[in-house]
Design an enzyme around this catalytic site. Sequence first.
Site, PDB file in Angstrom:
ATOM      1  N   HIS A  91       0.841  -1.205   0.000  1.00 61.16           N
ATOM      2  CA  HIS A  91       0.000   0.000   0.000  1.00 61.16           C
ATOM      3  C   HIS A  91       0.874   1.252   0.000  1.00 61.16           C
ATOM      4  CE1 HIS A  91      -3.670   2.326   1.157  1.00 61.16           C
ATOM      5  NE2 HIS A  91      -2.762   3.131   1.677  1.00 61.16           N
ATOM      6  N   GLU A  92       1.817   1.314   0.928  1.00 63.91           N
ATOM      7  CA  GLU A  92       2.661   2.508   1.024  1.00 63.91           C
ATOM      8  C   GLU A  92       3.625   2.603  -0.162  1.00 63.91           C
ATOM      9  OE1 GLU A  92       1.882   4.725   3.021  1.00 63.91           O
ATOM     10  OE2 GLU A  92       0.523   3.532   4.274  1.00 63.91           O
ATOM     11  N   HIS A 149       1.941   4.537  -2.876  1.00 61.31           N
ATOM     12  CA  HIS A 149       2.059   5.984  -2.660  1.00 61.31           C
ATOM     13  C   HIS A 149       3.458   6.473  -3.040  1.00 61.31           C
ATOM     14  CE1 HIS A 149      -1.808   6.352  -0.796  1.00 61.31           C
ATOM     15  NE2 HIS A 149      -1.500   5.677   0.298  1.00 61.31           N
TER      16      HIS A 149
END
Length: 418
Positions: free
Chosen positions: A18-19, A22
Site C-alpha cells: 500500500h505505502e 504511494h
Amino acid sequence: METLLSVIIIFGLLVFIHEWGHLYFAKRAGILCREFAIGFGPKIFSWKRNETVYTIRLLPLGGFVRMAGEDPEMIDIKPGYEIGLVFNAARKVSKIIVNNKSKHPEALVVQVEKIDLEHQLVIEAYNDEGERIQYKVDEQAQLVQDEQETQIAPWNRQFGSKTVGQRALAIFAGPLMNFVLAVVILIAFALFQGMPVDEAKIGDVTPDSPAAVAGLQEGDQVISIEGQPIDTWEEMTSVIQQHPNQAIVFEVFRNSQQQAISVTPAERVGQFGDPEGFVGIARPTEFSLMGSIVFGFTQTYAFMTMIFEVLGMIVTGQFSLDYVAGPVGIYNYTGEAAAMGIFVLMQWAAALSVNLGIINLLPIPAMDGGRLIFIGIEAVRGKPMDPQKEGLVHFIGFAFLMLLMIVVTWNDINKFFM
C-alpha cells in the site's frame, strides 16, 4: 507463534505494498518523499537510500509516506540568524549548518539577511567584512540541525506544487496496489491449488467431517439434495447452509452408479452472523493459466462486492458492529486461517488486501478517500482548500477513527477472551 508470524508477514506485506504505491507514484511525479515507514511510534531501525529514509516503527498498525509540503517544515531560519554554509564543487550551498557551527570548521559563517529555500533558492547574508552577498543554494541542499540532516524541499518538489491528477494518483495508488496484490495472490492460489469451478461435484473431503462420516467422496457428482435438482456448486452449498443439524439426502453419481447418502450438516456462524450448515467439502478445481488469471480478477471483484454489501448493511443498520473485526479479531481469524493451511491463508490475505483498499477509499477524513475528496473539491473550485481547515477536518476524522478502533477492539476482547 504460528499466528503471530502469519500476522506479521500478512500485515507487513499489505502495508508495504500500500505505502509502496504511494511512494512510487509520488516519486514519479517528482515529489520529495522524506520517509517511508512501516508502523507508527518510535523507530526500531532505519536506513536511507537516495532521498528517502526507510523506517520500521514500533506499533504495527499501518504505515505512511511523508511527502514534502504535506506538513510544515520543522526548521525555520529567519533574518538575523547566524548559519554556516558549506559549498559543493559548483559553488552552490550544499549544507546549511543551523547550530553547532563549531563542529563544522569548513563552514562559512554568515548572518542571514534574506533566505528563500522554496522558490529562488538563494541566501543573502553579511560576511565577516560586512558585505552583503547572495549565495545560490543547491536543490538538494541539506539543513543540519543538532547534527541531523534534512533535505530542503523546493516548491517544485512539494506535494502541493503538482497537478490535481498527479496528486490524486499518488493518493489513489495505495489502495490500487492493494487490489493488485489481491489479484496476484489469487492468481498464485489458482495456479498452485487449482481454479475452483462451479460444478455440483465434491472436491477434497475434510477428515472426520460430516461429509466424511456419511461416506461422501472426492469426485462424487451431486445430482440432487432432498429431491431438489442440483447443477452448480452455489446451489449445492446454498441447500447445505439452509439445513444445519438436519439430515439431508444426497443423490450422487459414483463409478457410473447412482447412490443415496444421508448427511447431517454441522452448524457454524455464517457470514452475517446467522447459523448455517456445513459438511466439510471443498469446491472442485481445475488447472489453467488463463483460467487462473480470470479467477484472480473475478474473485477480487467478488470480495469487493461482498465488502460493499456488508458496508451497506452497516450503514442501514441491518448488520451489527459486533460482527466487525478489529485488530484483535483479525489476529484471531488469521490464526484460524493459518491453521487451515497455506491456501486458506492466501485467500484470507487477498480478502484482507481488498478490504484495506476499500476502507482506505471511503470518504472519511484522514483516510486516502478523504484526501481524494479534498483534491476533487479543489478541481471543482479551481483553488485548494485552506490548509488549516483541511488539517482540522483530517484531525477530527483521525480522532473519530481512533475512537472507533477502541470500540471495535473492546468488542473483540469481549468476544474472544471474556
